[in-house]
Design a protein around this motif. Structure first.
Motif, PDB file in Angstrom:
ATOM      1  N   SER A  17     -17.327 100.381  38.829  1.00 22.04           N
ATOM      2  CA  SER A  17     -15.947 100.805  38.667  1.00 22.04           C
ATOM      3  C   SER A  17     -14.969  99.818  39.307  1.00 22.04           C
ATOM      4  N   PHE A  18     -15.447  98.630  39.630  1.00 29.73           N
ATOM      5  CA  PHE A  18     -14.629  97.679  40.365  1.00 29.73           C
ATOM      6  C   PHE A  18     -14.380  96.446  39.497  1.00 29.73           C
ATOM      7  N   PRO A  19     -13.170  95.884  39.510  1.00 31.30           N
ATOM      8  CA  PRO A  19     -12.917  94.704  38.671  1.00 31.30           C
ATOM      9  C   PRO A  19     -13.792  93.533  39.102  1.00 31.30           C
ATOM     10  N   ARG A  20     -14.365  92.863  38.136  1.00 30.34           N
ATOM     11  CA  ARG A  20     -15.263  91.758  38.469  1.00 30.34           C
ATOM     12  C   ARG A  20     -14.961  90.568  37.564  1.00 30.34           C
ATOM     13  N   PRO A  21     -14.749  89.390  38.143  1.00 30.86           N
ATOM     14  CA  PRO A  21     -14.505  88.206  37.310  1.00 30.86           C
ATOM     15  C   PRO A  21     -15.699  87.930  36.408  1.00 30.86           C
ATOM     16  N   SER A  22     -15.444  87.553  35.178  1.00 25.23           N
ATOM     17  CA  SER A  22     -16.541  87.310  34.244  1.00 25.23           C
ATOM     18  C   SER A  22     -16.706  85.825  33.935  1.00 25.23           C
ATOM     19  N   MET A  23     -15.737  84.979  34.345  1.00 23.13           N
ATOM     20  CA  MET A  23     -15.820  83.545  34.052  1.00 23.13           C
ATOM     21  C   MET A  23     -16.102  82.759  35.326  1.00 23.13           C
ATOM     22  N   SER A  24     -16.922  81.713  35.189  1.00 19.66           N
ATOM     23  CA  SER A  24     -17.297  80.945  36.380  1.00 19.66           C
ATOM     24  C   SER A  24     -16.086  80.271  37.021  1.00 19.66           C
ATOM     25  N   LYS A  25     -15.032  79.992  36.254  1.00 19.58           N
ATOM     26  CA  LYS A  25     -13.853  79.339  36.831  1.00 19.58           C
ATOM     27  C   LYS A  25     -13.123  80.263  37.821  1.00 19.58           C
ATOM     28  N   SER A  26     -13.475  81.562  37.789  1.00 19.46           N
ATOM     29  CA  SER A  26     -12.858  82.505  38.736  1.00 19.46           C
ATOM     30  C   SER A  26     -13.466  82.404  40.132  1.00 19.46           C
ATOM     31  N   ILE A  27     -14.656  81.756  40.253  1.00 23.80           N
ATOM     32  CA  ILE A  27     -15.292  81.616  41.565  1.00 23.80           C
ATOM     33  C   ILE A  27     -14.359  80.834  42.489  1.00 23.80           C
ATOM     34  N   GLY A  28     -14.124  81.379  43.661  1.00 23.49           N
ATOM     35  CA  GLY A  28     -13.206  80.730  44.589  1.00 23.49           C
ATOM     36  C   GLY A  28     -11.766  81.175  44.415  1.00 23.49           C
ATOM     37  N   ASN A  29     -11.491  81.933  43.355  1.00 26.88           N
ATOM     38  CA  ASN A  29     -10.130  82.415  43.102  1.00 26.88           C
ATOM     39  C   ASN A  29     -10.075  83.935  43.102  1.00 26.88           C
ATOM     40  N   GLY A  30     -10.919  84.533  43.950  1.00 23.55           N
ATOM     41  CA  GLY A  30     -11.015  85.989  43.964  1.00 23.55           C
ATOM     42  C   GLY A  30      -9.728  86.684  44.361  1.00 23.55           C
ATOM     43  N   VAL A  31      -8.961  86.070  45.290  1.00 22.12           N
ATOM     44  CA  VAL A  31      -7.717  86.707  45.743  1.00 22.12           C
ATOM     45  C   VAL A  31      -6.729  86.805  44.586  1.00 22.12           C
ATOM     46  N   GLN A  32      -6.587  85.692  43.827  1.00 20.79           N
ATOM     47  CA  GLN A  32      -5.664  85.713  42.679  1.00 20.79           C
ATOM     48  C   GLN A  32      -6.127  86.724  41.641  1.00 20.79           C
ATOM     49  N   PHE A  33      -7.439  86.777  41.408  1.00 22.60           N
ATOM     50  CA  PHE A  33      -7.985  87.729  40.424  1.00 22.60           C
ATOM     51  C   PHE A  33      -7.650  89.166  40.834  1.00 22.60           C
ATOM     52  N   LEU A  34      -7.891  89.489  42.113  1.00 26.26           N
ATOM     53  CA  LEU A  34      -7.617  90.845  42.589  1.00 26.26           C
ATOM     54  C   LEU A  34      -6.132  91.175  42.536  1.00 26.26           C
ATOM     55  N   ASN A  35      -5.285  90.196  42.882  1.00 32.20           N
ATOM     56  CA  ASN A  35      -3.846  90.466  42.847  1.00 32.20           C
ATOM     57  C   ASN A  35      -3.338  90.710  41.429  1.00 32.20           C
ATOM     58  N   ARG A  36      -3.921  89.990  40.464  1.00 32.22           N
ATOM     59  CA  ARG A  36      -3.528  90.254  39.067  1.00 32.22           C
ATOM     60  C   ARG A  36      -3.947  91.662  38.662  1.00 32.22           C
ATOM     61  N   HIS A  37      -5.160  92.048  39.077  1.00 34.30           N
ATOM     62  CA  HIS A  37      -5.648  93.390  38.754  1.00 34.30           C
ATOM     63  C   HIS A  37      -4.781  94.454  39.429  1.00 34.30           C
ATOM     64  N   LEU A  38      -4.500  94.243  40.727  1.00 34.98           N
ATOM     65  CA  LEU A  38      -3.683  95.201  41.470  1.00 34.98           C
ATOM     66  C   LEU A  38      -2.281  95.289  40.870  1.00 34.98           C
ATOM     67  N   SER A  39      -1.737  94.126  40.497  1.00 29.95           N
ATOM     68  CA  SER A  39      -0.393  94.103  39.902  1.00 29.95           C
ATOM     69  C   SER A  39      -0.337  94.915  38.620  1.00 29.95           C
ATOM     70  N   SER A  40      -1.374  94.794  37.799  1.00 28.48           N
ATOM     71  CA  SER A  40      -1.367  95.504  36.513  1.00 28.48           C
ATOM     72  C   SER A  40      -1.348  97.018  36.733  1.00 28.48           C
ATOM     73  N   LYS A  41      -1.929  97.474  37.863  1.00 26.17           N
ATOM     74  CA  LYS A  41      -1.917  98.914  38.153  1.00 26.17           C
ATOM     75  C   LYS A  41      -0.614  99.337  38.822  1.00 26.17           C
ATOM     76  N   LEU A  42      -0.106  98.488  39.725  1.00 21.97           N
ATOM     77  CA  LEU A  42       1.090  98.849  40.489  1.00 21.97           C
ATOM     78  C   LEU A  42       2.375  98.763  39.675  1.00 21.97           C
ATOM     79  N   PHE A  43       2.384  97.873  38.687  1.00 20.75           N
ATOM     80  CA  PHE A  43       3.651  97.548  38.048  1.00 20.75           C
ATOM     81  C   PHE A  43       3.785  98.131  36.645  1.00 20.75           C
ATOM     82  N   GLN A  44       3.075  99.219  36.370  1.00 18.01           N
ATOM     83  CA  GLN A  44       3.223  99.849  35.053  1.00 18.01           C
ATOM     84  C   GLN A  44       4.624 100.419  34.901  1.00 18.01           C
TER      85      GLN A  44
END
Length: 357
Positions: A17-44
């Motif tokens: 039930s947790f967002p998980r990066p699916s592309m290898s280019k996301s490795i090392g960019n977990g903070v940006q990935f999580l913030n995009r996910h959080l933003s999509s929920k917070l900013f509806q």
């Protein structure tokens, strides 16, 4: 079972039930990935920002309120207070210390933690005002980074012979000791700088938790508490391994520590709470044994866990699967690999040494 530790098997997929990066280019960019996910929920819509408001109202340190007090009940009320604070700050010199307008901020239901000078406070206010008006992931990341949250840190290196002199020749220690001692000095400096910039008068605390060795002659490894040289607020705290026969006095290899770690984590929990007089804000594990203890502690105390995967045991021993029966009684690979699996999947975030890891 009367044990504190009962093995529970859950065959659902990890991170179901947790967002998980699916592309290898996301490795090392977990903070940006999580913030995009959080933003999509917070900013509806505007109402979606209430969790952020509630967090800022509830946020405190040892009972001391920070950022907002509970008199602000709505997003409209928050915006109104921020606008009045902005108007006031624009009328005073940028280098005005927070202490000179603390009283005015409290009248607006705002508390310490926005910054130490008028300019820094204004910058933080603008970030939140921008989020309330036109939210985006980059501003969310910047704003969350300014909220004071890290004051007490625990770093685990359980298998022992961890001291500041006369230990680097011992097995299983050298590199890890040097790495962690460098890490805590840098970490303390960063924490002190951020706390000052946030306008707070809070003393941080870092504890390096390792094993106490009563029979480690010629070293300080039998000493419960040792100040880290070059720091003000960092100590090594040592807790012994024990079993039903009492305290284990002699050093044992990191391959043999597994039967002691569950009891050890219970003992460590008591010691760090006694020493810090508070729960840690983050628990950092090192290597398989430290990461397993970090997992048990983070689960017990309900705090953020960081796993440092210096070298995953399975990748260090590439043929271990083939020869598991032959070597498991000596090296306990099955325990090591299981500990890595548990820690890597329970932790909140992972720091690795290499891209492959």
């Amino acid at each position: 079972s009367n044990s504190n530790f009962v093995l529970e098997l859950d065959f659902e997929p990890f991170n179901a039930s947790f967002p998980r990066p699916s592309m290898s280019k996301s490795i090392g960019n977990g903070v940006q990935f999580l913030n995009r996910h959080l933003s999509s929920k917070l900013f509806q819509d505007k109402e979606s920002l209430y969790p952020l408001l509630n967090f800022l109202k509830a946020h405190n340190y040892k009972g001391t309120t920070m950022m907002l007090n509970d008199r602000i009940q709505s997003l409209r009320g928050l915006q109104s207070s921020l606008r009045k604070a902005e108007e006031y700050l624009l009328s005073v010199p940028q280098d005005t210390p927070y202490s000179e307008f603390n009283h005015r901020f409290q009248e607006l239901d705002l508390e310490k933690g926005w910054g130490d000078t008028a300019k820094r406070v204004l910058d933080t206010l603008h970030l939140l005002l921008d989020l309330l008006e036109a939210p985006d992931p980059a501003n969310l990341e910047k704003f969350l980074g300014t909220i004071p949250m890290m004051f007490n840190v625990v770093i685990l290196s359980p298998h022992g012979y961890f001291a500041q002199s006369n230990v680097l020749g011992y097995p299983d220690t050298g590199g890890q000791v040097v790495y962690i001692l460098d890490q805590v000095r840098a970490l303390e400096n960063e924490m002190l700088l951020r706390i000052k910039q946030q306008g707070l008068d809070i003393t941080p605390k870092i504890l390096i938790v390792t094993r106490l060795l009563p029979d480690a002659a010629g070293t300080t490894c039998g000493q419960r508490l040792e100040k880290v040289i070059g720091t003000e607020h960092t100590d090594i705290i040592r807790v012994p391994f024990r079993n039903e026969n009492g305290i284990l006095r002699k050093w044992i290899s990191r391959f043999d520590v597994w039967p002691y770690l569950e009891t050890y984590s219970e003992d460590v929990s008591s010691e760090i709470m006694k020493e810090m007089q508070a729960k840690p804000d983050i628990i950092i594990g090192n290597y398989s044994d430290g990461n397993l203890v970090a997992t048990l502690l983070a689960h017990k105390l309900g705090v953020t866990q960081c796993t440092i995967a210096h070298a995953l045991e399975k990748t260090k021993y590439p043929n271990s699967d083939i020869y598991l029966d032959k070597f498991d009684s000596q090296y306990h690979f099955s325990c090591q690999f299981t500990a890595d699996l548990i820690a890597m999947n329970h932790t909140d975030f992972i720091i690795t040494s290499t891209f492959q890891e």
